[in-house]
Design an enzyme around this catalytic site. Structure first.
Site, PDB file in Angstrom:
ATOM      1  N   HIS A 177      10.425  -5.913 -85.415  1.00 50.87           N
ATOM      2  CA  HIS A 177      10.267  -6.915 -84.365  1.00 50.87           C
ATOM      3  C   HIS A 177       9.214  -7.953 -84.781  1.00 50.87           C
ATOM      4  O   HIS A 177       9.442  -9.153 -84.681  1.00 50.87           O
ATOM      5  CB  HIS A 177       9.862  -6.246 -83.052  1.00 50.87           C
ATOM      6  CG  HIS A 177       9.472  -7.222 -81.975  1.00 50.87           C
ATOM      7  ND1 HIS A 177      10.389  -8.011 -81.324  1.00 50.87           N
ATOM      8  CD2 HIS A 177       8.260  -7.555 -81.455  1.00 50.87           C
ATOM      9  CE1 HIS A 177       9.763  -8.777 -80.450  1.00 50.87           C
ATOM     10  NE2 HIS A 177       8.462  -8.532 -80.502  1.00 50.87           N
ATOM     11  N   ASP A 184      16.724 -39.195 -96.057  1.00 46.90           N
ATOM     12  CA  ASP A 184      16.743 -37.744 -96.239  1.00 46.90           C
ATOM     13  C   ASP A 184      15.341 -37.337 -96.678  1.00 46.90           C
ATOM     14  O   ASP A 184      14.445 -38.173 -96.720  1.00 46.90           O
ATOM     15  CB  ASP A 184      17.788 -37.320 -97.288  1.00 46.90           C
ATOM     16  CG  ASP A 184      18.316 -35.910 -97.010  1.00 46.90           C
ATOM     17  OD1 ASP A 184      17.483 -35.002 -96.782  1.00 46.90           O
ATOM     18  OD2 ASP A 184      19.535 -35.714 -96.999  1.00 46.90           O
ATOM     19  N   TRP A 213       3.839  -5.180 -89.183  1.00 45.97           N
ATOM     20  CA  TRP A 213       4.034  -6.459 -89.878  1.00 45.97           C
ATOM     21  C   TRP A 213       2.848  -6.830 -90.756  1.00 45.97           C
ATOM     22  O   TRP A 213       2.981  -7.656 -91.641  1.00 45.97           O
ATOM     23  CB  TRP A 213       4.335  -7.583 -88.879  1.00 45.97           C
ATOM     24  CG  TRP A 213       3.123  -8.268 -88.305  1.00 45.97           C
ATOM     25  CD1 TRP A 213       2.344  -7.805 -87.292  1.00 45.97           C
ATOM     26  CD2 TRP A 213       2.568  -9.516 -88.706  1.00 45.97           C
ATOM     27  NE1 TRP A 213       1.335  -8.691 -87.038  1.00 45.97           N
ATOM     28  CE2 TRP A 213       1.449  -9.756 -87.884  1.00 45.97           C
ATOM     29  CE3 TRP A 213       2.914 -10.470 -89.676  1.00 45.97           C
ATOM     30  CZ2 TRP A 213       0.660 -10.898 -88.014  1.00 45.97           C
ATOM     31  CZ3 TRP A 213       2.104 -11.606 -89.790  1.00 45.97           C
ATOM     32  CH2 TRP A 213       1.000 -11.813 -88.967  1.00 45.97           C
ATOM     33  N   SER A 255      10.679 -19.645 -99.950  1.00 50.83           N
ATOM     34  CA  SER A 255      11.363 -20.630 -99.101  1.00 50.83           C
ATOM     35  C   SER A 255      10.352 -21.552 -98.427  1.00 50.83           C
ATOM     36  O   SER A 255      10.491 -22.780 -98.449  1.00 50.83           O
ATOM     37  CB  SER A 255      12.196 -19.877 -98.061  1.00 50.83           C
ATOM     38  OG  SER A 255      12.532 -20.711 -97.000  1.00 50.83           O
ATOM     39  N   SER A 256       9.309 -20.964 -97.843  1.00 53.89           N
ATOM     40  CA  SER A 256       8.318 -21.770 -97.130  1.00 53.89           C
ATOM     41  C   SER A 256       7.577 -22.704 -98.077  1.00 53.89           C
ATOM     42  O   SER A 256       7.308 -23.862 -97.741  1.00 53.89           O
ATOM     43  CB  SER A 256       7.288 -20.864 -96.447  1.00 53.89           C
ATOM     44  OG  SER A 256       7.923 -20.022 -95.544  1.00 53.89           O
ATOM     45  N   HIS A 265      -4.283 -15.619 -91.059  1.00 53.58           N
ATOM     46  CA  HIS A 265      -4.795 -16.467 -89.996  1.00 53.58           C
ATOM     47  C   HIS A 265      -4.269 -17.899 -90.054  1.00 53.58           C
ATOM     48  O   HIS A 265      -3.824 -18.418 -89.035  1.00 53.58           O
ATOM     49  CB  HIS A 265      -6.310 -16.426 -89.838  1.00 53.58           C
ATOM     50  CG  HIS A 265      -6.640 -16.891 -88.458  1.00 53.58           C
ATOM     51  ND1 HIS A 265      -6.510 -16.081 -87.368  1.00 53.58           N
ATOM     52  CD2 HIS A 265      -6.921 -18.103 -87.975  1.00 53.58           C
ATOM     53  CE1 HIS A 265      -6.726 -16.781 -86.279  1.00 53.58           C
ATOM     54  NE2 HIS A 265      -6.980 -18.009 -86.613  1.00 53.58           N
ATOM     55  N   GLU A 305      -1.513 -18.583 -91.013  1.00 50.19           N
ATOM     56  CA  GLU A 305      -0.156 -18.348 -90.528  1.00 50.19           C
ATOM     57  C   GLU A 305      -0.056 -18.535 -89.015  1.00 50.19           C
ATOM     58  O   GLU A 305       0.920 -19.074 -88.499  1.00 50.19           O
ATOM     59  CB  GLU A 305       0.271 -16.924 -90.917  1.00 50.19           C
ATOM     60  CG  GLU A 305       1.538 -16.420 -90.269  1.00 50.19           C
ATOM     61  CD  GLU A 305       2.786 -17.082 -90.815  1.00 50.19           C
ATOM     62  OE1 GLU A 305       2.685 -17.766 -91.840  1.00 50.19           O
ATOM     63  OE2 GLU A 305       3.846 -16.900 -90.209  1.00 50.19           O
ATOM     64  N   TYR A 335      -1.643 -20.603 -87.252  1.00 46.90           N
ATOM     65  CA  TYR A 335      -1.568 -22.035 -86.974  1.00 46.90           C
ATOM     66  C   TYR A 335      -0.296 -22.646 -87.531  1.00 46.90           C
ATOM     67  O   TYR A 335       0.191 -23.648 -87.009  1.00 46.90           O
ATOM     68  CB  TYR A 335      -2.829 -22.736 -87.486  1.00 46.90           C
ATOM     69  CG  TYR A 335      -4.024 -22.172 -86.777  1.00 46.90           C
ATOM     70  CD1 TYR A 335      -4.184 -22.414 -85.419  1.00 46.90           C
ATOM     71  CD2 TYR A 335      -4.908 -21.326 -87.402  1.00 46.90           C
ATOM     72  CE1 TYR A 335      -5.212 -21.842 -84.727  1.00 46.90           C
ATOM     73  CE2 TYR A 335      -5.946 -20.750 -86.705  1.00 46.90           C
ATOM     74  CZ  TYR A 335      -6.094 -21.011 -85.373  1.00 46.90           C
ATOM     75  OH  TYR A 335      -7.104 -20.423 -84.684  1.00 46.90           O
ATOM     76  N   SER A 382       3.718 -32.722 -78.019  1.00 47.99           N
ATOM     77  CA  SER A 382       3.117 -34.055 -78.066  1.00 47.99           C
ATOM     78  C   SER A 382       4.162 -35.157 -78.104  1.00 47.99           C
ATOM     79  O   SER A 382       3.845 -36.318 -77.847  1.00 47.99           O
ATOM     80  CB  SER A 382       2.212 -34.190 -79.299  1.00 47.99           C
ATOM     81  OG  SER A 382       1.265 -33.155 -79.314  1.00 47.99           O
ATOM     82  N   HIS A 424     -12.027 -12.330 -88.708  1.00 49.38           N
ATOM     83  CA  HIS A 424     -12.122 -11.865 -87.323  1.00 49.38           C
ATOM     84  C   HIS A 424     -11.014 -10.873 -86.970  1.00 49.38           C
ATOM     85  O   HIS A 424     -11.055 -10.248 -85.926  1.00 49.38           O
ATOM     86  CB  HIS A 424     -12.177 -13.043 -86.328  1.00 49.38           C
ATOM     87  CG  HIS A 424     -10.917 -13.814 -86.185  1.00 49.38           C
ATOM     88  ND1 HIS A 424     -10.898 -15.162 -85.991  1.00 49.38           N
ATOM     89  CD2 HIS A 424      -9.623 -13.437 -86.196  1.00 49.38           C
ATOM     90  CE1 HIS A 424      -9.639 -15.583 -85.892  1.00 49.38           C
ATOM     91  NE2 HIS A 424      -8.852 -14.549 -86.010  1.00 49.38           N
ATOM     92  N   HIS A 425     -10.028 -10.766 -87.863  1.00 54.09           N
ATOM     93  CA  HIS A 425      -9.029  -9.709 -87.665  1.00 54.09           C
ATOM     94  C   HIS A 425      -9.551  -8.374 -88.170  1.00 54.09           C
ATOM     95  O   HIS A 425      -8.885  -7.353 -88.013  1.00 54.09           O
ATOM     96  CB  HIS A 425      -7.738 -10.055 -88.411  1.00 54.09           C
ATOM     97  CG  HIS A 425      -7.073 -11.289 -87.896  1.00 54.09           C
ATOM     98  ND1 HIS A 425      -6.132 -11.247 -86.905  1.00 54.09           N
ATOM     99  CD2 HIS A 425      -7.226 -12.595 -88.220  1.00 54.09           C
ATOM    100  CE1 HIS A 425      -5.721 -12.482 -86.645  1.00 54.09           C
ATOM    101  NE2 HIS A 425      -6.372 -13.316 -87.424  1.00 54.09           N
ATOM    102  N   THR A 462      -8.855 -27.218 -80.335  1.00 55.40           N
ATOM    103  CA  THR A 462      -7.755 -26.785 -79.472  1.00 55.40           C
ATOM    104  C   THR A 462      -7.954 -27.322 -78.060  1.00 55.40           C
ATOM    105  O   THR A 462      -7.012 -27.798 -77.423  1.00 55.40           O
ATOM    106  CB  THR A 462      -7.672 -25.252 -79.444  1.00 55.40           C
ATOM    107  OG1 THR A 462      -7.781 -24.775 -80.777  1.00 55.40           O
ATOM    108  CG2 THR A 462      -6.360 -24.798 -78.852  1.00 55.40           C
ATOM    109  N   LYS A 497      -6.987 -30.874 -77.743  1.00 52.86           N
ATOM    110  CA  LYS A 497      -5.545 -31.057 -77.596  1.00 52.86           C
ATOM    111  C   LYS A 497      -5.110 -30.794 -76.164  1.00 52.86           C
ATOM    112  O   LYS A 497      -4.340 -31.557 -75.579  1.00 52.86           O
ATOM    113  CB  LYS A 497      -4.803 -30.121 -78.553  1.00 52.86           C
ATOM    114  CG  LYS A 497      -4.767 -30.664 -79.954  1.00 52.86           C
ATOM    115  CD  LYS A 497      -3.877 -29.838 -80.836  1.00 52.86           C
ATOM    116  CE  LYS A 497      -3.611 -30.547 -82.137  1.00 52.86           C
ATOM    117  NZ  LYS A 497      -2.426 -31.379 -82.132  1.00 52.86           N
ATOM    118  N   ARG A 543      -1.840   0.156 -79.171  1.00 54.71           N
ATOM    119  CA  ARG A 543      -0.641  -0.463 -79.769  1.00 54.71           C
ATOM    120  C   ARG A 543       0.023   0.517 -80.704  1.00 54.71           C
ATOM    121  O   ARG A 543      -0.570   1.475 -81.144  1.00 54.71           O
ATOM    122  CB  ARG A 543      -1.055  -1.619 -80.679  1.00 54.71           C
ATOM    123  CG  ARG A 543      -1.435  -2.860 -80.084  1.00 54.71           C
ATOM    124  CD  ARG A 543      -1.983  -3.771 -81.178  1.00 54.71           C
ATOM    125  NE  ARG A 543      -0.904  -4.466 -81.899  1.00 54.71           N
ATOM    126  CZ  ARG A 543      -1.128  -5.366 -82.849  1.00 54.71           C
ATOM    127  NH1 ARG A 543      -2.355  -5.646 -83.223  1.00 54.71           N
ATOM    128  NH2 ARG A 543      -0.132  -5.973 -83.452  1.00 54.71           N
TER     129      ARG A 543
END
Lengths: 636, 197, 110
Positions: A82, A111, A146, A173-174, A257, A259, A261, A272, A306-307, A332, A335, A454
């Protein structure tokens, strides 16, 4: 694969080149950024269904205490897949779908810079997803979560070799897309499209691409190490020989991290774009929006630990990372206030797209606030690995990213199809979605604070009736969400079949993509427009009177349709090519070879990919090589 | 950005721009390997450590790789001047030096295996083989690309005036070289100081 | 670190700008300098430089790096943007991984 290929003008058409725009081969060989974007979208929906099904099983298992609907082994596979699915196969490619479709249209290009590389990115994504899911048939899916923490994930029991190789494929790919998009944005803007005139969506594409560019190589290394530990006996994370599992955590979160964002900034870009249109006002604080996005990306690289507050890192790093994390709240917050001020005093139209954008801002703010709570180290220690964290990141990724993307689907659906989505069904979708979402994830805050862990297959009875109630509510919320998703799907298909015709500019929009025909022609613009202002399309439609009230320009709204087609200007479009598809297929034998340490498969995959690559390179181009005088697609 | 927004774009070649963007990301890739190596420098699990390195041998192969950058840039120089024969010659010389370097690496690894250092020996061994191995893979890909460029110039796919193609290959090749400049110092020479001192 | 050398020096090279790349002889001269620098590096293995060895090696590495990037990769003659990409990538990697290793070290001192 014998399709009828009629030779086009000029150079002889190479074999296998699809020349028609119909049939499956035309999709396999497409290099049109719009079609690639569409393919991304449908693939995302399929994987979203898979990921949703897995979460359904999880919620069924946890609906009551001490249940055993599914075994712990299956449960572990479910929550792992998941997470992987939603992060890597849904949210990231969902963003890629928008980037692909919109980026060239928004900057006034025909293109992307490398159309075949773009196709390559899509096929790598598709095959990566297929590869990951094939693990279900090959002895079980990955079950080490994950994040894949070593050394558990290096142990065969966790099946994480598929994770290591599969994510590697998705990373390629990314990375390819990131390079492609950066080049496109820097190099292919229409005349007059300065950086400070680009739509915020394009800014967010740029920032996201840079994040990918610098973050993907890090996870690539972590995954290589993990895979070699798991399959070839390397010792990177094996404490027995002195290896340090912390290294994996660092490398993972150095990527992980940014990731976060990478997943949220694209949705911020969508919102926006949507908010100004339906508030009938320009975006408030454009420059602040652009730079806040860049700042989030920049600071987002410096907060990874921080993780790991509950891992073995010292108090000084903990304090430093805690402060750095809190800093992210500043851009943030900028925004969020700017979105609010965009709506302030505007003539708001609450279309479904607007509702989802407003939903994004509110839900994301809740998720952001619980995020700041995590930044406080003692707080973090209390919440770590509880459902509070689950609630937090679903509020930012589901309530944030997904709300934003769905808003974008409603907003740009007419652009892509020429038809409107049904607004009544859309509103039903929104309200049930909002209700289901909060019902599912709201109670998790509480059950988490009450100590529910969890990644645990069984809800322990000892946590008490209150926690059980919260879990039941969450599971009911899933049912609501499921129904809501069906409404969305029905609306999507129904509107595709017989939606109301939208016309070229259904929303009275502001940006360039609405200035061309709807749906756009393969070459996007008959003539590349010259940009004189931010919100170019709006300024062509409206002038301002003394009170700054927009007044329609008489002959303004010049949607670029057939009337002034042609002009004899030669339009150089990328050729279709099946080589990216053929080339990327080789990644399947290569991937299985790496998982099973089978050198024959590895060799076959490498040879296939090299051969495919040479096929790609030597493929003749209908209009000659890139170096031949008529260069660059963008050059008018 | 003074160079920026020359009406349509930055007036840069797409491919060169993309290559530079890609190379920027490669630092993060190799940087992770280097960090793992530095972290595990002393984690030898009672196996061989940095004293196993054969500095004179590695110096020679490093020198060969460094000089391959010279032949690479000469190939580009010939291509710019329209001297395709010279370009092909220098390309072959570059690929040849790349292969010499790879041969040296194979030899080095074989010797280490015999002396009891293999991938599974220790975190130090894993990170050493990983760092140098992935660099070797980059060199190998570079050699393939060079040979591809060579054959394409024979068939006429790479023509006079298309020197951006040679330049692109060159950018990649030089990058692999400067990564080795870093590896040679950080992986071999600096740890060796401690052994000596 | 390398960026300053980059910004300071290109005066004479830029004189022949506009894609005016060095000639073959100039390339060979650069390669000779690189070879000498490499020899200097290797000499730290044979001779005792004491505390000077580490900074010397790092400086030599940086010079070699900037020379190859500047001349062979044409950074000195191309748009500044390319150099920015290269040195941003490098600096970013150095900062991130130094921080990472620092976290390990700071922890070890507990």
């Amino acid at each position: 694969m014998a399709m009828t290929t009629t030779p086009t003008t000029g150079a002889p058409t190479p074999r296998f080149r699809p020349s028609s725009r119909e049939g499956i081969l035309s999709w396999i060989g497409t290099t049109d950024h719009k079609r690639i974007g569409i393919m991304y979208f449908w693939t995302v929906l399929v994987f979203f269904a898979f990921g949703g099904t897995q979460s359904g099983l999880i919620r069924a298992q946890l609906a009551q205490a001490e249940q055993s609907l599914i075994t712990a082994e299956i449960y572990n596979q479910m929550f792992t897949m998941h997470g992987i699915t939603m992060v890597f196969l849904v949210v990231m490619p969902f963003a890629a779908a928008f980037f692909n479709y919109l980026l060239p249209l928004m900057i006034g290009a025909r293109d992307v810079a490398f159309p075949r590389l773009n196709a390559f990115s899509y096929w790598f994504y598709l095959f990566g997803g297929v590869f990951l899911y094939s693990s279900f048939l090959l002895g079980g899916a990955p079950n080490g979560s994950w994040v894949g923490y070593a050394p558990l994930s290096a142990n065969a029991v966790s099946n994480m070799a598929f994770y290591a190789v599969g994510l590697q494929i998705l990373g390629v790919s990314s990375l390819a897309s990131a390079i492609n998009f950066i080049t496109t944005i820097l190099n292919m803007r229409a005349p007059g499209m300065t950086f400070m005139r680009m739509p915020i969506m394009v800014w967010m594409t740029l920032v996201t691409s840079f994040l990918l560019l610098f973050a993907v190589p890090i996870i690539a290394v972590a995954l290589f190490m993990l895979q070699f530990d798991a399959v070839f006996g390397a010792q990177f994370f094996q404490p027995a020989s002195g290896g340090d599992p912390l290294l994996y955590q660092h490398l993972f979160w150095l990527f992980g991290h940014p990731e976060v964002y990478i997943m949220i900034l694209p949705a911020m870009g969508v919102v926006s774009e949507v908010m100004p249109v339906f508030s009938r006002k320009p975006l408030f604080g454009y420059a602040a929006m652009a730079f806040a996005g860049a700042a989030i990306g920049f600071i987002g690289f410096g907060v990874w630990a921080h993780h790991m507050f509950t891992s073995a890192i010292g108090p000084v790093p903990r304090a430093a990372f805690s402060v750095a994390t809190m800093f992210i709240a500043v851009p943030t917050g900028i925004k969020i206030f700017n979105w609010v001020f965009t709506m302030w005093g505007g003539k708001i139209r609450f279309t479904t797209a607007m509702l989802f954008s407003v939903g994004f801002v509110s839900m994301f703010t809740i998720g952001g606030l619980s995020g700041v709570m995590h930044a406080v180290v003692p707080h973090n220690a209390q919440q770590h690995d509880t459902y509070f964290v689950v609630a937090h990141f679903h509020y930012v990724l589901f309530g944030g990213a997904l709300f934003g993307f769905i808003s974008g689907v409603y907003y740009w659906f007419p652009k892509v199809t020429g038809k409107l989505m049904d607004e009544k069904l859309g509103k039903l979708h929104f309200w049930t979605w909002l209700l289901g979402f909060n019902l599912t994830f709201g109670p998790m805050h509480l059950s988490g604070l009450l100590g529910q862990p969890r990644r645990t297959a069984v809800l322990p009875e000892e946590l008490g009736g209150t926690v059980e109630l919260y879990n039941l509510l969450s599971s009911l919320g899933f049912v609501v969400l499921f129904g809501s998703a069906l409404v969305f799907l029905y609306n999507l298909i129904r509107s595709l079949r017989r939606g109301e015709v939208s016309g070229d500019d259904p929303w009275d929009a502001r940006t360039l993509e609405w200035m061309t025909a709807t749906p756009p022609k393969p070459h996007n613009f008959d003539e590349i427009p010259t940009i004189t202002a931010r919100d170019e399309f709006w300024h062509r439609k409206y002038a301002e009177d003394e009170q700054h009230v927009p007044v329609p320009v008489p002959a303004g709204a010049s949607v670029d349709t057939d009337e002034h087609a042609g002009h004899g200007e030669h339009i150089h479009m990328p050729d279709a090519s099946v080589w990216p598809f053929i080339h990327t297929m080789g990644v399947l034998p290569l991937g299985y070879g790496l998982v099973y340490a089978n050198w024959w498969l590895i060799g076959a995959g490498v040879v296939w990919m090299v051969a495919g690559f040479f096929g790609w390179i030597i493929e003749p181009l209908a209009e000659g090589d890139d170096d031949e005088p008529a260069t660059a697609l963008a050059a008018h | 950005m003074s160079v920026a927004t020359h009406e349509t774009s930055m007036g840069l070649d797409h491919r060169k721009l993309a290559m530079w963007i890609f190379l920027a990301s490669e630092f993060l890739f190799f940087g992770a390997f280097v960090s793992a190596y530095l972290l595990y420098l002393d984690t030898t699990n009672r196996g061989p450590g940095v004293e196993i390195f054969d500095i004179p041998f590695t110096s020679v192969s490093s020198f060969v790789l460094l000089m391959s950058s010279l032949t690479m840039v000469l190939a580009h120089n010939s291509h710019v001047r329209g001297d395709m024969r010279g370009m092909r010659l220098w390309i072959l010389a570059t690929a040849g030096q790349g292969m010499v370097f790879l041969g040296g690496q194979v030899y080095e690894f074989t010797v280490f295996f015999r002396e009891g250092l293999d991938l599974t020996q220790s975190p130090f061994a894993s990170s050493f083989f990983f760092l140098t191995g992935f660099h070797g893979a980059h060199v190998f890909i570079g050699v393939l690309i060079l040979l591809g460029l060579y054959s394409l110039s024979l068939t006429g796919k790479v023509k006079v005036g298309q020197d951006v193609k040679t330049e692109m290959v060159g950018l990649y090749w030089h990058f692999v070289d400067i990564i080795w400049v870093i590896i040679f110092t950080v992986v071999y020479l600096i740890p060796e100081l401690r052994v000596g001192g | 670190m390398a960026d300053t050398t980059q910004a300071g020096a290109p005066a004479e090279a830029e004189g022949g700008a506009d894609g005016h790349h060095p000639t073959q002889q100039e390339y060979i001269r650069i390669a000779v300098v690189l070879a000498i620098l490499t020899a200097l590096e290797v000499s730290t293995y044979y001779f005792e430089f004491g505390r000077a060895a580490l900074p010397l090696l790092i400086v030599l590495m940086a010079i070699k790096f900037v020379m190859v990037a500047g001349f062979f990769m044409h950074l000195r003659f191309d748009t500044k943007l390319f150099g920015r990409f290269l040195y941003t990538g490098l600096a970013w990697a150095v900062v991130l991984y130094t921080l990472t290793l620092l976290v390990f070290v700071v922890d070890a001192n507990q």
